[in-house]
Each structure stands twice: as structure tokens, then as C-alpha cells.
Write a protein that holds these residues in place. Structure first.
Motif, PDB file in Angstrom:
ATOM      1  N   VAL A  42      -1.077  -1.779  10.739  1.00 23.14           N
ATOM      2  CA  VAL A  42      -2.715  -1.754   9.901  1.00 23.14           C
ATOM      3  C   VAL A  42      -2.137  -3.043   9.308  1.00 23.14           C
ATOM      4  N   CYS A  43      -2.024  -2.535   7.524  1.00 15.69           N
ATOM      5  CA  CYS A  43      -2.564  -3.221   6.470  1.00 15.69           C
ATOM      6  C   CYS A  43      -0.806  -4.341   6.844  1.00 15.69           C
ATOM      7  N   ASP A  97       0.836  -1.134  -0.026  1.00 18.14           N
ATOM      8  CA  ASP A  97      -0.336   0.248  -0.155  1.00 18.14           C
ATOM      9  C   ASP A  97       1.099   1.442  -0.227  1.00 18.14           C
ATOM     10  N   GLU A 116      -4.694  -0.972  -1.594  1.00 22.56           N
ATOM     11  CA  GLU A 116      -5.864  -0.541  -0.564  1.00 22.56           C
ATOM     12  C   GLU A 116      -6.603   0.385  -1.372  1.00 22.56           C
ATOM     13  N   TYR A 122       1.422   6.502  11.041  1.00 26.45           N
ATOM     14  CA  TYR A 122       1.544   7.979  11.142  1.00 26.45           C
ATOM     15  C   TYR A 122       1.585   8.240  13.219  1.00 26.45           C
ATOM     16  N   LYS A 162      -7.858  -4.662   4.651  1.00 26.48           N
ATOM     17  CA  LYS A 162      -6.282  -4.726   4.992  1.00 26.48           C
ATOM     18  C   LYS A 162      -5.517  -5.123   5.296  1.00 26.48           C
ATOM     19  N   VAL A 189       3.229  -0.328   4.087  1.00 25.99           N
ATOM     20  CA  VAL A 189       1.839   1.217   5.544  1.00 25.99           C
ATOM     21  C   VAL A 189       1.671   0.471   5.326  1.00 25.99           C
ATOM     22  N   THR A 190       0.644   0.783   5.983  1.00 26.60           N
ATOM     23  CA  THR A 190       1.083   1.032   7.509  1.00 26.60           C
ATOM     24  C   THR A 190       1.548  -0.239   9.023  1.00 26.60           C
ATOM     25  N   PHE A 214      -2.179   7.280   0.648  1.00 25.95           N
ATOM     26  CA  PHE A 214      -1.070   7.328   2.678  1.00 25.95           C
ATOM     27  C   PHE A 214       0.261   8.529   2.977  1.00 25.95           C
TER      28      PHE A 214
HETATM   29  N1  TIU Z   1      -2.402   0.084   4.017  1.00 27.89           N
HETATM   30  C1  TIU Z   1      -3.142   0.952   5.888  1.00 27.89           C
HETATM   31  O1  TIU Z   1      -2.434   0.500   6.414  1.00 27.89           O
HETATM   32  N2  TIU Z   1      -4.030   1.391   5.084  1.00 27.89           N
HETATM   33  C2  TIU Z   1      -5.068   2.462   5.889  1.00 27.89           C
HETATM   34  O2  TIU Z   1      -6.115   2.589   6.821  1.00 27.89           O
HETATM   35  N3  TIU Z   1      -4.017   2.309   7.362  1.00 27.89           N
HETATM   36  C3  TIU Z   1      -4.085   3.084   8.260  1.00 27.89           C
HETATM   37  O3  TIU Z   1      -3.373   3.903   9.372  1.00 27.89           O
HETATM   38  N4  TIU Z   1      -5.112   4.342   8.345  1.00 27.89           N
END
Ligand code: TIU
Length: 223
Positions: free
Chosen positions: A160-161, A23, A71, A186, A131, A156-157, A28
Motif C-alpha cells: 500500500v503506502c 508510516d 498517514e 498484514y 497513501k 508499512v505496508t 498500524f
Molecule cells: N500506510 C499504509 O500502508 N496505510 C494503509 O492503510 N495500509 C493498509 O495496508 N491498510
């Protein structure tokens, strides 16, 4: 190829390993994107661009398989769960007009991969609605068809993903090495904990190493 990693050495063969870049999309990472619009600090993600460029270049140079993910959703949003659409109670959400086209919609500028890491024509790009990169995609089939057993994961992130994908891969029998400086969040503390969660308990989900160690192993292999 032996890569110095935590919690212990990661061994992989370039014929059975793939570099999986998660991603690295404009929405992003770019200052004018959706992530930034939500008030996120994109510099935390942008620091991963340079190490990803170096790793991608070395991996391609060694002839390894590279797979990219994005994504996003179909333009008609039929694959967007209503729960995901309304989550966050924001005024602007997935599918709405955003700073770089419709947010996280396939075919829109913001949904695409940043130019610095743009896929080459023969590199598979996995368009994923969730995700995790395995959910509702053909990633597992592609990896099986190519005899891939190990994944070197960046992107990233982190929490999350990247984490979701590594957990999905772990349950499907893949060994995953997460490249620390090539992943970002982030939230720096979530990045740190995201990495610690992977390598804890003897590598409960996989391994973690800096890109320098992967680059060194690739160089040693070529020597
Ligand atoms: N690619 C991914 O991690 N999608 C997200 O929405 N990540 C966030 O940290 N929001």
C-alpha cells in the motif's frame, strides 16, 4: 556506497540519499491500534521494528538524512476525501473515536510514530493525507532542496503506502531501494508480491535488498 541488491547493485552516495521511513505509526503496528481492531495480524508488521531500529541507528550514525512519514488527516477532516471516509463500509472509520484517540487524525496518540522509531528533533516528518508520500505534501521540495536523488525506503505496508510512494518517487526521477525485511504487510503474500513488483523487469520501480546488505555497505563506507 554499493549495496548488493536485486535486480542488480544499487549505488548511492550518502550526501544525495535519504532514508525514508513510511508510516510506522501506532495505529498500524500496535496490538491495541486501529489495524488490530480491524482484525489484522499486527505481528506481520511488528517483525519490521527490530531491523528498522538497526538501520535507522546506522543511517543516523553515518550522518545520512532521515525522513519519516505519517498517514493522517487534519482534525476538522477537511483533507479527508469522502470516498476514503466511507470506504470499507466499517462501523468505525477515519476521524471516529478509536482505541488510541481519533483514527488517523493528526495529534492523536494512535497517529504518532511508534516510540521505538521516534523521529529526532531535526528529522523531517511528512504528514500525508494519501497513501503516497508525494501526494499533497512538500516531500519533493524537501528532497530537491537537499539535492536528494536516491531513496532507501522502509515501513508499512509493503503493497500500500510503500509501493505507492516508490511508484510516485520513480515517476519523479528518484532511484529507490526498498529494504525487504524493514517493510511489512498484514498479508505475507502481498508483501512478497509487493517486493517482486518493484524489482521485476530490470527494476521497473526500483531495487530490493535485505537490511543486512545496507548495513554492510554503511560499514564498508566507514572503514
Ligand atoms: N500506510 C499504509 O500502508 N496505510 C494503509 O492503510 N495500509 C493498509 O495496508 N491498510
Amino acid at each position: 556506497m554499493r549495496i548488493d541488491a536485486e535486480p542488480y547493485e544499487f549505488t548511492c552516495d550518502l550526501r544525495t540519499a535519504a532514508l525514508l521511513i513510511i508510516d510506522m505509526q501506532r495505529d498500524f503496528l500496535e496490538p491495541g491500534g486501529f489495524g488490530a481492531m480491524l482484525g489484522n495480524d499486527v505481528s506481520q508488521l511488528r517483525r519490521t521494528i527490530a531491523p528498522n531500529i538497526a538501520l535507522l541507528s546506522a543511517w543516523r550514525g553515518a550522518g545520512g538524512l532521515v525522513i519519516h512519514t505519517r498517514e493522517g488527516h487534519r482534525p476538522d477532516l477537511t483533507d479527508l476525501p469522502p470516498a476514503k471516509k466511507i470506504r470499507g463500509r466499517g462501523t468505525t472509520s477515519i476521524g471516529d473515536a478509536g482505541p488510541m484517540g481519533r483514527i488517523l487524525v493528526r495529534g492523536e496518540a494512535g497517529h504518532d510514530i511508534i516510540p521505538e522509531l521516534y523521529p529526532e528533533p531535526l528529522e523531517p516528518v511528512i504528514d500525508k493525507p494519501g497513501k503516497g508520500a508525494f501526494f499533497a505534501t512538500d516531500l519533493h521540495a524537501i528532497l530537491q532542496n537537499r539535492g536528494i536523488q536516491q531513496l532507501v525506503v522502509t515501513g508499512v505496508t509493503t503493497e500500500v503506502c510503500v509501493n505507492t510512494t516508490i511508484r510516485e518517487a520513480n515517476d519523479r526521477g528518484y532511484d529507490c531501494l526498498c529494504v525487504a525485511d524493514c517493510c511489512g504487510s498484514y498479508f505475507p503474500e502481498f508483501h512478497d508480491m509487493g517486493l517482486r513488483m518493484i524489482k521485476a523487469q530490470g527494476g521497473i520501480f526500483g531495487w530490493v535488498a535485505p537490511s543486512e546488505h545496507v548495513l554492510r555497505a554503511l560499514k564498508e563506507m566507514a572503514a
